[in-house]
Design an enzyme around this catalytic site. Structure first.
Site, PDB file in Angstrom:
ATOM      1  N   LYS A 196     -13.733  13.360  -5.045  1.00  0.00           N
ATOM      2  CA  LYS A 196     -14.157  14.725  -4.509  1.00  0.00           C
ATOM      3  C   LYS A 196     -14.797  15.752  -5.338  1.00  0.00           C
ATOM      4  O   LYS A 196     -15.407  16.499  -5.160  1.00  0.00           O
ATOM      5  CB  LYS A 196     -13.005  15.428  -3.479  1.00  0.00           C
ATOM      6  CG  LYS A 196     -12.920  14.811  -2.169  1.00  0.00           C
ATOM      7  CD  LYS A 196     -11.599  15.332  -1.575  1.00  0.00           C
ATOM      8  CE  LYS A 196     -11.774  16.367  -0.600  1.00  0.00           C
ATOM      9  NZ  LYS A 196     -10.711  16.488   0.530  1.00  0.00           N
ATOM     10  N   ASP A 200     -12.755  20.788   4.717  1.00  0.00           N
ATOM     11  CA  ASP A 200     -11.268  20.834   5.149  1.00  0.00           C
ATOM     12  C   ASP A 200     -10.827  22.218   5.578  1.00  0.00           C
ATOM     13  O   ASP A 200      -9.970  22.338   6.391  1.00  0.00           O
ATOM     14  CB  ASP A 200     -10.467  20.389   3.854  1.00  0.00           C
ATOM     15  CG  ASP A 200     -10.856  19.216   3.461  1.00  0.00           C
ATOM     16  OD1 ASP A 200     -10.782  18.115   4.062  1.00  0.00           O
ATOM     17  OD2 ASP A 200     -11.355  18.911   1.960  1.00  0.00           O
TER      18      ASP A 200
HETATM   19  P1  NAD Z   1      -2.426  17.301  -3.980  1.00  0.00           P
HETATM   20  O1  NAD Z   1      -1.941  16.193  -4.578  1.00  0.00           O
HETATM   21  O2  NAD Z   1      -4.038  18.031  -4.195  1.00  0.00           O
HETATM   22  O3  NAD Z   1      -1.444  18.620  -3.882  1.00  0.00           O
HETATM   23  C1  NAD Z   1      -0.187  18.511  -3.781  1.00  0.00           C
HETATM   24  C2  NAD Z   1       0.620  19.836  -3.613  1.00  0.00           C
HETATM   25  O4  NAD Z   1       1.990  19.511  -3.146  1.00  0.00           O
HETATM   26  C3  NAD Z   1       0.891  20.554  -4.962  1.00  0.00           C
HETATM   27  O5  NAD Z   1       0.730  22.034  -4.511  1.00  0.00           O
HETATM   28  C4  NAD Z   1       2.045  20.147  -5.363  1.00  0.00           C
HETATM   29  O6  NAD Z   1       2.462  21.180  -6.287  1.00  0.00           O
HETATM   30  C5  NAD Z   1       2.803  19.999  -3.968  1.00  0.00           C
HETATM   31  N1  NAD Z   1       3.953  19.185  -4.130  1.00  0.00           N
HETATM   32  C6  NAD Z   1       4.301  17.988  -4.118  1.00  0.00           C
HETATM   33  N2  NAD Z   1       5.468  17.842  -4.116  1.00  0.00           N
HETATM   34  C7  NAD Z   1       6.216  18.803  -3.897  1.00  0.00           C
HETATM   35  C8  NAD Z   1       7.816  18.945  -3.703  1.00  0.00           C
HETATM   36  N3  NAD Z   1       8.578  18.033  -3.580  1.00  0.00           N
HETATM   37  N4  NAD Z   1       8.052  20.418  -3.653  1.00  0.00           N
HETATM   38  C9  NAD Z   1       7.161  21.386  -3.616  1.00  0.00           C
HETATM   39  N5  NAD Z   1       5.603  21.181  -3.774  1.00  0.00           N
HETATM   40  C10 NAD Z   1       5.367  19.926  -3.669  1.00  0.00           C
HETATM   41  O7  NAD Z   1      -2.334  17.091  -2.311  1.00  0.00           O
HETATM   42  P2  NAD Z   1      -3.608  17.340  -1.189  1.00  0.00           P
HETATM   43  O8  NAD Z   1      -4.750  16.522  -1.141  1.00  0.00           O
HETATM   44  O9  NAD Z   1      -3.723  19.062  -1.399  1.00  0.00           O
HETATM   45  O10 NAD Z   1      -2.732  17.176  -0.026  1.00  0.00           O
HETATM   46  C11 NAD Z   1      -1.550  17.798   0.593  1.00  0.00           C
HETATM   47  C12 NAD Z   1      -1.134  17.457   1.848  1.00  0.00           C
HETATM   48  O11 NAD Z   1      -2.083  17.817   2.746  1.00  0.00           O
HETATM   49  C13 NAD Z   1      -0.746  15.936   1.952  1.00  0.00           C
HETATM   50  O12 NAD Z   1       0.406  15.918   2.812  1.00  0.00           O
HETATM   51  C14 NAD Z   1      -1.706  15.439   2.838  1.00  0.00           C
HETATM   52  O13 NAD Z   1      -1.155  14.396   3.690  1.00  0.00           O
HETATM   53  C15 NAD Z   1      -2.071  16.725   3.707  1.00  0.00           C
HETATM   54  N6  NAD Z   1      -3.729  16.498   4.119  1.00  0.00           N
HETATM   55  C16 NAD Z   1      -3.892  16.955   5.358  1.00  0.00           C
HETATM   56  C17 NAD Z   1      -5.103  17.010   5.692  1.00  0.00           C
HETATM   57  C18 NAD Z   1      -5.672  17.271   7.077  1.00  0.00           C
HETATM   58  O14 NAD Z   1      -6.598  17.174   7.543  1.00  0.00           O
HETATM   59  N7  NAD Z   1      -4.395  17.881   8.133  1.00  0.00           N
HETATM   60  C19 NAD Z   1      -6.285  16.419   5.147  1.00  0.00           C
HETATM   61  C20 NAD Z   1      -5.809  15.920   3.632  1.00  0.00           C
HETATM   62  C21 NAD Z   1      -4.696  16.000   3.221  1.00  0.00           C
END
Ligand code: NAD
Length: 288
Positions: free
Chosen positions: A71, A107
């Site tokens: 991305k 997104d």
């Molecule tokens: P990422 O890896 O870029 O970011 C992860 C985030 O989660 C960071 O801020 C990290 O600090 C936090 N984190 C991880 N474990 C943690 C914990 N135990 N306690 C507190 N904070 C914690 O991931 P991303 O790509 O931003 O994805 C995040 C979420 O979004 C995922 O659950 C993914 O499934 C979801 N998602 C949803 C959509 C949608 O369209 N609804 C699309 C993509 C991703």
């Protein structure tokens, strides 16, 4: 519709992609709209991104969705980048217009549109957002573009912290009339204060999805006042522990499935100019 010599190719680029519902979802729409397009998933690693975009150009592909880990990397190989994608520093949709490749990010649009469909407008609102990863950055950028008044971002001091500091500064500089502040997620007192003055609480971390399905970052349920809208980006489970507890306390709750479908709908609109039949897509491909 039969594949012909004129069929245009679209696809998903990233890794892993084999479990993605995008091919089924987009091909269903193209059939419905009688468009001579086909959509495939291509497993591409970050260091293969440049080659993938070269192939995209050679094959005259109509468009592509870009997923992790490509991305950010993909921005180096495009001709134009939308203001939101530039701001976020990532792209999830490429459109080919007569050989000119433009990168977009949908997104954040998906998140905001999902809220709008549920009767919640972002403009003028204060949002507390948990997490500062990729999805959070996209939501923050779109919320600022759509006129959110204030954003309080909370993240642990983990690997994301340094980037979060940089991004918060960039966003604040780009939107001086709105307020955006980064706080430590372990500062429970500050978190409570910010939620108390927020209209929307948004979980944008991985907490709530497997293997953290039994965890919520909000343990003080007195923060769930009835006027607070609580949202989650996690879509599996459809209602996370955070949403279940907020709903039990009387809050309006909005899960991540709608965001997922609306970001796809925004990409489909960029490819074709047409409106995806969102409810039909949800029932056919996402409701278990
Ligand atoms: P990422 O890896 O870029 O970011 C992860 C985030 O989660 C960071 O801020 C990290 O600090 C936090 N984190 C991880 N474990 C943690 C914990 N135990 N306690 C507190 N904070 C914690 O991931 P991303 O790509 O931003 O994805 C995040 C979420 O979004 C995922 O659950 C993914 O499934 C979801 N998602 C949803 C959509 C949608 O369209 N609804 C699309 C993509 C991703």
């Amino acid at each position: 519709m039969e594949i012909s010599g004129k069929t245009r190719l679209l696809g998903l680029i990233g890794s892993p992609v084999e479990h993605s519902k995008s091919p089924a979802m987009y091909n269903y729409c193209f059939e419905k709209w009688k468009l001579d397009y086909k959509y495939l998933a291509f497993d591409v690693d970050k260091d293969e991104t440049e080659d993938a975009i070269k192939a995209f150009r050679t094959f005259g592909m109509k468009g592509a969705n870009i997923t992790m880990p490509c991305k950010q990397e993909v921005l180096n190989y495009l001709d134009r980048i939308s203001p939101a994608a530039k701001l976020v520093g990532a792209c999830n949709t490429i459109v080919n217009e007569d050989g000119v490749l433009t990168g977009y990010i949908t997104d954040g649009e998906g998140y905001v549109e999902n809220l709008r469909q549920e009767g919640v407008e972002i403009k003028g609102k204060k949002i507390t957002i948990l997490g500062a990863g990729g999805v959070s950055s996209a939501i923050q950028a779109q919320a600022l573009l759509d006129g959110a008044r204030e954003i309080a971002v909370f993240n642990k001091r983990d690997a994301f912290w340094e980037m979060a500091e940089k991004k918060t500064k960039e966003y604040q500089d780009a939107f001086p009339e709105q307020k955006i502040t980064l706080y430590d997620l372990d500062d429970a007192k500050r978190l409570a204060e910010e939620i108390k003055t927020s209209d929307i609480l948004s979980n944008a971390t991985k907490v709530g999805m497997h293997p953290l399905e039994d965890v919520s970052l909000i343990t003080d349920h007195s923060l769930f006042r009835k006027e607070l809208v609580v949202t989650d980006v996690v879509y599996d489970p459809e209602k996370t522990k955070l949403l279940q507890e907020a709903e039990a306390a009387g809050c309006k709750v909005i899960g991540g499935l709608g965001m997922l479908i609306y970001q796809g709908a925004a990409a489909a609109k960029l490819y074709t100019g047409l409106d995806m039949p969102v409810e039909e897509i949800k029932q056919n491909f996402f409701v278990k």
